[in-house]
Design an enzyme around this catalytic site. Sequence first.
Site, short mmCIF file in Angstrom:
data_model
loop_
_atom_site.label_atom_id
_atom_site.label_comp_id
_atom_site.label_asym_id
_atom_site.label_seq_id
_atom_site.Cartn_x
_atom_site.Cartn_y
_atom_site.Cartn_z
CB ILE A 1 -0.95 0.02 1.21
CG1 ILE A 1 -1.71 -1.32 1.31
CG2 ILE A 1 -1.90 1.20 1.11
CD1 ILE A 1 -2.52 -1.67 0.08
CG LEU B 1 -8.28 -0.32 -8.91
CD1 LEU B 1 -8.31 -1.83 -9.02
CD2 LEU B 1 -6.99 0.14 -8.25
CB ALA C 1 -4.80 4.45 -10.36
CD GLU D 1 -3.01 1.08 -8.92
OE1 GLU D 1 -4.04 0.42 -8.70
OE2 GLU D 1 -2.54 1.90 -8.13
#
Length: 391
Positions: A169, A246, A249, A370
């Site tokens: 993370i 996501l 990102a 990702e």
Amino acid sequence: MRKNSNHRDYFGLESKLSDADREIQQSIRQWVDQRILPEIETHAQNHSMDIRWMTELAELGCFGGQLSKEKSGRDWSYLTYGLAMQELERGDSGLRTMASVQGGLVMYPIAEFGSEEQQQKYLSKLATGQCIGCFGMTESRHGSNPKGMETRLVAKDDYFLLRGDKAWITNASIADIGIIWAKNEEDHIVAVLLDMKKNGVSVKTIDDKWSLRASITSHILMDDVRIEASDILPHARGLRSALTCLNKARFGIAWGAVGAALACCDTAMDYACNREQFGKPLAQFQMVQKKLAETVTAIAQAQLMNYRLAELADNGQVTAGQISMAKRANVEMALNTARTCRQILGAEGLRSSYPIMRHLMNLETLVTYEGSHDIHLLITGQEITGYNAFT
């Protein structure tokens, strides 16, 4: 000495930018050149980052810039956002990752799925860097299969208990809050806005990674952390909500990877034009020109894809499969570019006085996070065939 630098934008795409976009791009480019490049190799060697970067990134608008001003953003287009991510990753992938997490994975879900109270409490602080966030979905036992997550939100009389772990993370060790995805007792995936300083939360920084060494990556352990109903994002509904985050990102990664490739190409171009062998510059040798020309071609192809991707996103027409295609293809391009450029420098390319090996190691992470390299093929594959290969 090199006579031109048109390799950075071979098809002149930047000539189509608005004055506002060009000004934002130039301000971030200048900040990276003056603030990041002089010290980034030291941070990578020491596995450290400068916490002041967060405030400075906020001042540049890199946190949630694509959100509306009403939600503490700057009303950036997707093109503007992409250009910003490209410039940040030209400095370092870890730098762009920190910005992507703060804006795309923390601010976006609060703005999209949060209550009015949650938005008022957090968005402006996140936008200005006063509050740092992280995004917790990946677990030690579940990476490409988020449906298998084991983190649980258990209902009690008038509160909940959060238990489980999250792995790899970004920003967790320096974060004030986290967006944590968990399953409730009905096995539905929900999003919890977690105060990282609560009792029962412990964070351990990963110190032995070879990649993204100038950013902070950690494991989060949650041991029966008390959660109030007001801590749950009310409009986050299932895995689809998490995957929407996501995609924000992944869009940034597609653009950022080009920035890393440009940094490697710049280095190889300068080296080849100034290093002499057998009485002439390396750039005059046919095989070196072949490598450079192929590299510039690959970067130009990625840039053309990115500009079209941004146009589709700004028109509300982009699909998950298109974002996955661009993320996967551009990361692969950047990784191949870094390897080729390192070869042009020979043994010198292994030294930290040049950025190529740092970018090369960072890009190995981009291949995985990702959504892994192969998973993105399946996302695009499902769109083009209509068949779900995940089950």
